[in-house]
Motif scaffolding. Structure first.
Motif, PDB file in Angstrom:
ATOM      1  N   LEU A 176       0.204 -22.408  31.195  1.00 30.10           N
ATOM      2  CA  LEU A 176       1.254 -21.401  31.127  1.00 30.10           C
ATOM      3  C   LEU A 176       1.585 -21.102  29.675  1.00 30.10           C
ATOM      4  CD1 LEU A 176       3.724 -22.765  33.853  1.00 30.10           C
ATOM      5  CD2 LEU A 176       2.015 -20.964  34.115  1.00 30.10           C
ATOM      6  N   SER A 177       2.111 -19.916  29.438  1.00 30.66           N
ATOM      7  CA  SER A 177       2.529 -19.538  28.091  1.00 30.66           C
ATOM      8  C   SER A 177       3.720 -20.395  27.660  1.00 30.66           C
ATOM      9  CB  SER A 177       2.920 -18.057  28.050  1.00 30.66           C
ATOM     10  OG  SER A 177       3.642 -17.762  26.885  1.00 30.66           O
ATOM     11  N   ILE A 178       3.570 -21.102  26.561  1.00 28.43           N
ATOM     12  CA  ILE A 178       4.674 -21.937  26.080  1.00 28.43           C
ATOM     13  C   ILE A 178       5.828 -21.061  25.602  1.00 28.43           C
ATOM     14  CG2 ILE A 178       5.347 -23.591  24.299  1.00 28.43           C
ATOM     15  CD1 ILE A 178       2.580 -24.816  24.563  1.00 28.43           C
ATOM     16  N   GLY A 179       5.498 -19.959  24.932  1.00 25.00           N
ATOM     17  CA  GLY A 179       6.546 -19.025  24.532  1.00 25.00           C
ATOM     18  C   GLY A 179       7.294 -18.473  25.738  1.00 25.00           C
ATOM     19  N   GLY A 180       6.549 -18.156  26.811  1.00 27.06           N
ATOM     20  CA  GLY A 180       7.187 -17.676  28.034  1.00 27.06           C
ATOM     21  C   GLY A 180       8.081 -18.723  28.658  1.00 27.06           C
TER      22      GLY A 180
ATOM     23  N   PHE B 289      12.070 -19.639  16.952  1.00 26.01           N
ATOM     24  CA  PHE B 289      11.879 -18.508  17.863  1.00 26.01           C
ATOM     25  C   PHE B 289      11.215 -17.326  17.164  1.00 26.01           C
ATOM     26  CE2 PHE B 289      14.942 -20.703  20.526  1.00 26.01           C
ATOM     27  CZ  PHE B 289      14.459 -20.429  21.786  1.00 26.01           C
ATOM     28  N   GLY B 290      11.675 -17.027  15.953  1.00 23.90           N
ATOM     29  CA  GLY B 290      11.129 -15.864  15.252  1.00 23.90           C
ATOM     30  C   GLY B 290       9.701 -16.051  14.808  1.00 23.90           C
ATOM     31  N   GLY B 291       9.320 -17.303  14.512  1.00 21.43           N
ATOM     32  CA  GLY B 291       7.978 -17.544  13.995  1.00 21.43           C
ATOM     33  C   GLY B 291       6.888 -17.152  14.953  1.00 21.43           C
ATOM     34  N   TYR B 292       6.985 -17.643  16.205  1.00 20.63           N
ATOM     35  CA  TYR B 292       5.896 -17.306  17.119  1.00 20.63           C
ATOM     36  C   TYR B 292       6.058 -15.931  17.753  1.00 20.63           C
ATOM     37  CZ  TYR B 292       8.860 -19.033  21.003  1.00 20.63           C
ATOM     38  OH  TYR B 292       9.870 -19.246  21.901  1.00 20.63           O
ATOM     39  N   ARG B 293       7.290 -15.376  17.793  1.00 24.02           N
ATOM     40  CA  ARG B 293       7.446 -14.012  18.303  1.00 24.02           C
ATOM     41  C   ARG B 293       6.922 -12.986  17.311  1.00 24.02           C
ATOM     42  NH1 ARG B 293       6.933 -12.766  22.762  1.00 24.02           N
ATOM     43  NH2 ARG B 293       8.034 -10.794  22.464  1.00 24.02           N
ATOM     44  N   SER B 294       6.971 -13.315  16.012  1.00 25.65           N
ATOM     45  CA  SER B 294       6.494 -12.380  14.991  1.00 25.65           C
ATOM     46  C   SER B 294       4.986 -12.403  14.846  1.00 25.65           C
ATOM     47  CB  SER B 294       7.130 -12.735  13.640  1.00 25.65           C
ATOM     48  OG  SER B 294       6.658 -13.996  13.184  1.00 25.65           O
ATOM     49  N   GLY B 295       4.332 -13.406  15.397  1.00 24.49           N
ATOM     50  CA  GLY B 295       2.881 -13.517  15.259  1.00 24.49           C
ATOM     51  C   GLY B 295       2.454 -14.261  14.012  1.00 24.49           C
ATOM     52  N   PHE B 296       3.405 -14.805  13.266  1.00 24.16           N
ATOM     53  CA  PHE B 296       3.057 -15.542  12.054  1.00 24.16           C
ATOM     54  C   PHE B 296       2.231 -16.780  12.388  1.00 24.16           C
ATOM     55  CE2 PHE B 296       4.296 -19.105   9.236  1.00 24.16           C
ATOM     56  CZ  PHE B 296       3.709 -18.659   8.055  1.00 24.16           C
ATOM     57  N   ALA B 297       2.603 -17.452  13.457  1.00 27.46           N
ATOM     58  CA  ALA B 297       1.911 -18.681  13.842  1.00 27.46           C
ATOM     59  C   ALA B 297       2.170 -18.955  15.310  1.00 27.46           C
ATOM     60  CB  ALA B 297       2.387 -19.853  12.978  1.00 27.46           C
ATOM     61  N   THR B 298       1.394 -19.875  15.880  1.00 34.99           N
ATOM     62  CA  THR B 298       1.612 -20.302  17.257  1.00 34.99           C
ATOM     63  C   THR B 298       2.819 -21.235  17.320  1.00 34.99           C
ATOM     64  OG1 THR B 298       0.213 -22.262  17.050  1.00 34.99           O
ATOM     65  CG2 THR B 298      -0.877 -20.191  17.657  1.00 34.99           C
ATOM     66  N   ALA B 299       3.263 -21.526  18.557  1.00 39.91           N
ATOM     67  CA  ALA B 299       4.404 -22.432  18.722  1.00 39.91           C
ATOM     68  C   ALA B 299       4.105 -23.802  18.123  1.00 39.91           C
ATOM     69  CB  ALA B 299       4.743 -22.564  20.211  1.00 39.91           C
ATOM     70  N   THR B 300       2.861 -24.255  18.260  1.00 40.05           N
ATOM     71  CA  THR B 300       2.488 -25.551  17.689  1.00 40.05           C
ATOM     72  C   THR B 300       2.546 -25.513  16.171  1.00 40.05           C
ATOM     73  OG1 THR B 300       1.030 -25.935  19.575  1.00 40.05           O
ATOM     74  CG2 THR B 300       0.685 -27.309  17.618  1.00 40.05           C
ATOM     75  N   GLU B 301       2.012 -24.455  15.591  1.00 36.62           N
ATOM     76  CA  GLU B 301       2.021 -24.343  14.131  1.00 36.62           C
ATOM     77  C   GLU B 301       3.433 -24.197  13.589  1.00 36.62           C
ATOM     78  OE1 GLU B 301      -2.396 -22.254  13.695  1.00 36.62           O
ATOM     79  OE2 GLU B 301      -0.598 -21.032  13.963  1.00 36.62           O
ATOM     80  N   ILE B 302       4.289 -23.493  14.340  1.00 34.45           N
ATOM     81  CA  ILE B 302       5.678 -23.360  13.913  1.00 34.45           C
ATOM     82  C   ILE B 302       6.361 -24.718  13.865  1.00 34.45           C
ATOM     83  CG2 ILE B 302       7.943 -22.532  14.690  1.00 34.45           C
ATOM     84  CD1 ILE B 302       6.343 -20.465  13.195  1.00 34.45           C
ATOM     85  N   SER B 303       5.977 -25.635  14.759  1.00 31.22           N
ATOM     86  CA  SER B 303       6.587 -26.966  14.741  1.00 31.22           C
ATOM     87  C   SER B 303       6.304 -27.683  13.427  1.00 31.22           C
ATOM     88  CB  SER B 303       6.069 -27.797  15.924  1.00 31.22           C
ATOM     89  OG  SER B 303       4.684 -28.078  15.796  1.00 31.22           O
ATOM     90  N   ALA B 304       5.125 -27.425  12.835  1.00 30.45           N
ATOM     91  CA  ALA B 304       4.810 -28.023  11.536  1.00 30.45           C
ATOM     92  C   ALA B 304       5.723 -27.453  10.449  1.00 30.45           C
ATOM     93  CB  ALA B 304       3.346 -27.770  11.183  1.00 30.45           C
TER      94      ALA B 304
END
Length: 621
Positions: free
Chosen positions: A358-362, A420-435
């Motif tokens: 499933l989509s983690i962002g979803g 929230f803004g990081g992965y919604r903007s397309g800058f990085a995935t949810a996993t990468e945003i955690s870093a």
């Protein structure tokens, strides 16, 4: 952060060797976790700023994740931090309890030895093979072999803390059980019970005996491999590695690390002080602060037990000072953790997204409104039942100045906005945003509060690696058990049963049955294990019945959370009691009113999908 739930009480048998090995394992795991952080951050910056992809970075990050997970699990075993259900054995006499403890330690040693042997076989079998980026396959499996070898030492140390007679007795019982089944299988195989029954007995007996959950799952899998004679032992190690060999799961140690950093840099206690100042002397004020604190922290650290420790370590002593019963405070603390199960970036949402595709962002978006509904319900209840505080409770001088509190608030909500803004903007995935959330927390502690030193960072990395290993080791063993259950068509049979029961009554009955299953299994298993086993099992049935996957995923996570903190077996409730320093019995009746309210909210959420799906639909999921 969390005290041991099933730990030995006497000095270690070989104190010098154990301490040296434990220090080496922890430092190695912490170093590899930091290296993983650097690789992910540099990879994202290289891709985003220079349009140059580091094609090897994902494989390297996954290999490091495997090493961190299994070494961290080994350190957790040495420190006695692996959670197990002790409700039953706690009611035995001390003599019988110690005998069972010795038998449990024999079982842990057997599992560690089997894992070491089978992982060594796996390393030999994959020698010379490479993954897509040209990295040798052995790099993925060698850490499992090495960590299992250290587990043998730590498990032997646990066992040798018992007197020799007790060690001999536990070993004799284990050997006797193995001999009976060997003779039975050799000379009268047709009369042996079906494999699901053997596995079920092994699971229940080891669980009731207080065996740590991860080792319960591993032992149940090994019963199938040894007694069934259908699979090579390498499959056991291979499936455990496969269970966490995914880039998505890297978010787990990173978000856990963020939680530890917040506690270390003083942001946690300042945030709580800010919330208390905002609530003032309203009716039930301190309880309202507790619920709101769990809301805020769950949106930052991702780990429920990290949230419980951060909030409980401050507010449970404050409740004592204000004259409130500590059992009531711990009950609300545990219920608030259930409420926060679907607040991003919850680790269990990440795990469910991984195992159920499933989509983690979803899932993050789908969990917001249900958690808000439960939070409002809890706040309303504590205001209705609470009393007006005569004076604000002083949390201590460490809360700092008003400026420090507001700086903490701004920093915390800045972190949430970045997630929230990081992965919604397309800058990085949810996993990468955690870093990047980790980098943000380090910078805030260093620049804003000046409380993060290199020594402190090293200590936090060691704690985070151990905690992450404990969580992901459960994920790994649950994956191995899920694999053998699938081979026996057990998930298929359960799915058909649920469909047949629900077909005449529609999706609503299936949803209610799913809630019941997850509450029961969530109280018996650690949350991640319950989701890994039942998520892939039930999700296809939900799709077949026309239930939105994101909606159903949120229902599963909340149901599992209620079970995880439900008396008398819920491991989360045990952890909350240890953190709050109260006996389980003091929390049973107070928590029932909170769990009853949350269960009513869950039924409403399950039967009204719009509560869950409104935000995901608006966000395009």
């Amino acid at each position: 952060m969390e005290q041991a739930l099933h730990a030995a009480a006497r000095p270690r048998a070989w104190p010098g060797l154990v301490r040296a090995m434990l220090a080496t394992v922890e430092v190695t795991a912490a170093t590899l976790l930091f290296a993983d952080l650097v690789i992910v951050v540099v990879s994202v910056l290289s891709r985003y700023l220079f349009d140059a992809s580091m094609v090897w970075s994902d494989d390297a990050a996954r290999a490091l994740l495997l090493a961190v997970s299994f070494l961290g699990a080994s350190a957790a075993l040495a420190r006695g931090e692996n959670a197990g259900v002790t409700f039953f054995v706690d009611r035995l006499s001390r003599r019988h309890r110690l005998r069972i403890d010795a038998l449990v330690d024999v079982a842990i040693l057997v599992v560690a030895g089997a894992l070491a042997w089978h992982s060594w076989q796996l390393v030999e079998d994959t020698s010379g093979q490479t993954v897509g980026a040209g990295i040798p396959q052995e790099i993925f499996f060698a850490p499992l072999c090495l960590a299992a070898a250290t587990m043998i030492v730590f498990a032997a140390d646990r066992l040798l803390q018992h007197p020799f007679a007790r060690v001999l007795g536990g070993t004799a019982v284990a050997a006797g059980i193995a001999a009976v089944f060997w003779v039975w299988g050799t000379y009268a195989p047709g009369s042996m019970p079906a494999m699901p029954w053997l596995m079920g007995v092994a699971f229940l007996v080891s669980l009731v005996a207080g065996t740590p959950i991860a080792f319960v799952l591993a032992l149940t899998t090994l019963v199938f491999i040894w007694a069934g004679d259908l699979l090579p032992g390498e499959i056991f190690a291979q499936q455990m590695a496969r269970g966490i060999d995914n880039f998505v799961l890297l978010a787990v140690p990173f978000f856990i690390l963020v939680g530890y950093l917040m506690e270390a840099n003083g942001m946690s206690v300042r945030l709580i002080a800010l919330l208390q100042r905002g609530v003032g002397r309203m009716r039930g004020g301190l309880d309202v602060v507790m619920v709101l604190s769990m809301v805020v922290f769950s949106g930052i650290s991702g780990s429920k037990m990290a949230d419980v420790a951060a909030v409980g370590s401050v507010l449970v002593p404050a409740a004592r000072k204000s004259g409130q019963k500590p059992g009531d405070a711990v009950a609300l603390l545990a219920a608030s953790a259930v409420m926060a199960e679907t607040i991003p970036p919850c680790v269990n949402l990440i795990i469910l997204g991984f195992v159920a595709n499933l989509s983690i962002g979803g899932l993050f978006m789908a969990g917001l409104v249900p958690s808000a509904l439960m939070a409002l319900a809890l706040v309303g209840l504590v205001i209705l039942l609470g009393s007006r505080t005569t004076a604000p409770v002083v949390l201590g001088p460490e809360t700092g100045s008003t400026k420090g509190m507001w700086t903490s608030g701004i920093a915390a909500f800045g972190l949430i906005a970045m997630i929230f803004g990081g992965y919604r903007s397309g800058f990085a995935t949810a996993t990468e945003i955690s870093a990047f959330a980790v980098v943000y927390a380090i910078l805030v502690g260093t620049l804003a509060f000046r409380e993060t030193s290199w020594r402190g960072l090293g200590r936090v990395l060691r704690h985070a690696a151990t905690r992450s290993g404990m969580v992901l080791f459960i994920v790994a063993t649950a994956q191995s058990l899920a694999y053998v259950l699938t081979l026996q068509q057990i998930p298929h049979a359960i799915a058909e049963l649920l469909v047949s029961i629900s077909s005449a009554h529609g999706p609503w009955l299936f949803l209610l049955l799913s809630i019941a299953v997850l509450i029961v299994m969530g109280s018996v298993l650690e949350g991640a294990a319950a989701l890994i086993i039942f998520g892939p099992l039930l999700m296809p049935v939900a799709r077949q019945l026309g239930i939105e996957p994101l909606h159903y995923g949120v229902v599963l996570v909340i149901g599992m959370g209620i079970g995880l903190f439900a008396p008398p077996l819920g491991l989360g409730l045990y952890g909350s009691c240890l953190i709050g320093g109260v006996r389980l019995e003091e929390t049973v009746w107070p928590i029932m009113k909170y769990l009853g309210l949350l269960l009513a909210c869950l039924v409403l959420i399950a039967l009204v999908p719009e509560i869950t799906m409104a935000l995901p639909h608006l966000a395009g999921y």
